[in-house]
Enzyme design. Sequence first.
Site, mmCIF file in Angstrom:
data_model
loop_
_atom_site.group_PDB
_atom_site.id
_atom_site.type_symbol
_atom_site.label_atom_id
_atom_site.label_comp_id
_atom_site.label_asym_id
_atom_site.label_seq_id
_atom_site.Cartn_x
_atom_site.Cartn_y
_atom_site.Cartn_z
ATOM 1 N N HIS A 52 -7.299 -2.571 10.054
ATOM 2 C CA HIS A 52 -8.568 -3.954 9.146
ATOM 3 C C HIS A 52 -9.323 -3.796 10.597
ATOM 4 C CE1 HIS A 52 -6.338 -6.038 6.267
ATOM 5 N NE2 HIS A 52 -6.552 -4.838 5.751
ATOM 6 N N HIS B 179 -2.576 2.011 8.380
ATOM 7 C CA HIS B 179 -3.837 1.992 8.092
ATOM 8 C C HIS B 179 -4.245 0.433 8.481
ATOM 9 C CE1 HIS B 179 -6.372 -0.667 4.915
ATOM 10 N NE2 HIS B 179 -5.257 -1.491 5.247
ATOM 11 N N GLU C 56 -18.547 12.126 21.918
ATOM 12 C CA GLU C 56 -17.349 12.527 21.920
ATOM 13 C C GLU C 56 -16.771 12.137 20.018
ATOM 14 O OE1 GLU C 56 -13.708 12.736 22.760
ATOM 15 O OE2 GLU C 56 -15.223 13.571 24.616
ATOM 16 N N GLU D 88 0.716 -1.400 -0.122
ATOM 17 C CA GLU D 88 -0.011 -0.035 0.138
ATOM 18 C C GLU D 88 0.959 1.602 0.107
ATOM 19 O OE1 GLU D 88 -2.816 -0.184 -0.790
ATOM 20 O OE2 GLU D 88 -3.805 -2.599 0.161
ATOM 21 N N HIS E 115 -12.933 -3.196 3.635
ATOM 22 C CA HIS E 115 -10.908 -3.726 3.869
ATOM 23 C C HIS E 115 -10.696 -3.271 5.082
ATOM 24 C CE1 HIS E 115 -6.957 -3.729 1.659
ATOM 25 N NE2 HIS E 115 -7.300 -3.264 3.107
HETATM 26 P P1 13P Z 1 0.881 -5.229 3.260
HETATM 27 O O1 13P Z 1 1.151 -7.111 3.754
HETATM 28 O O2 13P Z 1 2.172 -5.549 1.672
HETATM 29 O O3 13P Z 1 1.131 -3.790 4.018
HETATM 30 O O4 13P Z 1 -0.465 -5.754 3.183
HETATM 31 C C1 13P Z 1 -1.447 -5.370 3.989
HETATM 32 C C2 13P Z 1 -3.119 -4.986 3.474
HETATM 33 O O5 13P Z 1 -3.607 -4.466 4.468
HETATM 34 C C3 13P Z 1 -3.369 -4.610 2.129
HETATM 35 O O6 13P Z 1 -3.944 -4.083 2.413
HETATM 36 ZN ZN ZN Z 2 -4.920 -3.688 4.233
#
Ligand code: 13P
Ligand code: ZN
Length: 275
Positions: A146, A144, A174, A121, A215
């Site tokens: 999840h 980033h 909040e 990413e 995602h």
């Molecule tokens: P990477 O292992 O390349 O960082 O990818 C993980 C991920 O969350 C892809 O969106």
């Molecule tokens: Zn991801």
Amino acid sequence: MKRKYYQREVIKMSCVMDVAEILDLLYKHGWDERNGGNLSYLLEEEEVRDIVKEEVTLKTFHYNFDLTPLIGKYLIITGTGKYFKNCLKDPSNNLGIMKVTDAHTLSLLWGYDDGGRPTSEAPTHLKCHIERLKVDSKHRIVIHCHPTNVICMTHVHDLDSAHWTKDLWKMQTESIVVFPEGIAVLPWILCGGEEIGEATAYKMKEYRSVVWAQHGLFCTGRSIDEAFGLIETIEKAAEIYIKICDKKIYQTISDENLQLLAHAFNIDYRKGIID
Ligand code: 13P
Ligand code: ZN
């Protein structure tokens, strides 16, 4: 023996340890399973000097989009395929320190000891840094992850950014305080590429937080605490949403209450959502 010595050296590398600690915390929250998630953090030159006394390029990585606004900047970036849970015990295999050496090149100065490369990413991270720096010269970090409830919401809620902003603001007092500019939401787009990077960076002109449907979440900030705090608050609001969305609602925070709150705390919130 060598490894033990090395880990002691790492303790002195405060920016590396700050990053490794937050990656560990993200993992412990359950927001970064396996190799899920990635992070990039702009470093001050002095921070890099604590770790890299003499700049020697160990490897280069090329990107075909324009990195000119970042030339000369240093970043710590998680490696692709690396597990957040391993970063604290083994930072130099999982993380890399890079310098943007020309408009298309990142030069590795430290890390990726086992032959790794930056996260898949990286295009999104780099494009987000470029956009956030245009609107905030103190911007430093992109994370980033999840988070479960945010992803759940992308299955059961429409993907309109204004609707998400309003619903998340109303979940807890909040929310509007922590993300007054709201939250942007993108539909499912193939991850790891430039298209999703472009779309995310475009949203980052106005928002610090962008959801990727089915995602995860991208959050940015001036500090690790700011970006992490956004993730925590957004995920908490999403958790409340998921827990109550199919229940009978007796009362909620009204638009007027949110306006009152914003006024009392002098919050410059995004207009057109609750007024
Ligand atoms: P990477 O292992 O390349 O960082 O990818 C993980 C991920 O969350 C892809 O969106
Ligand atoms: Zn991801």
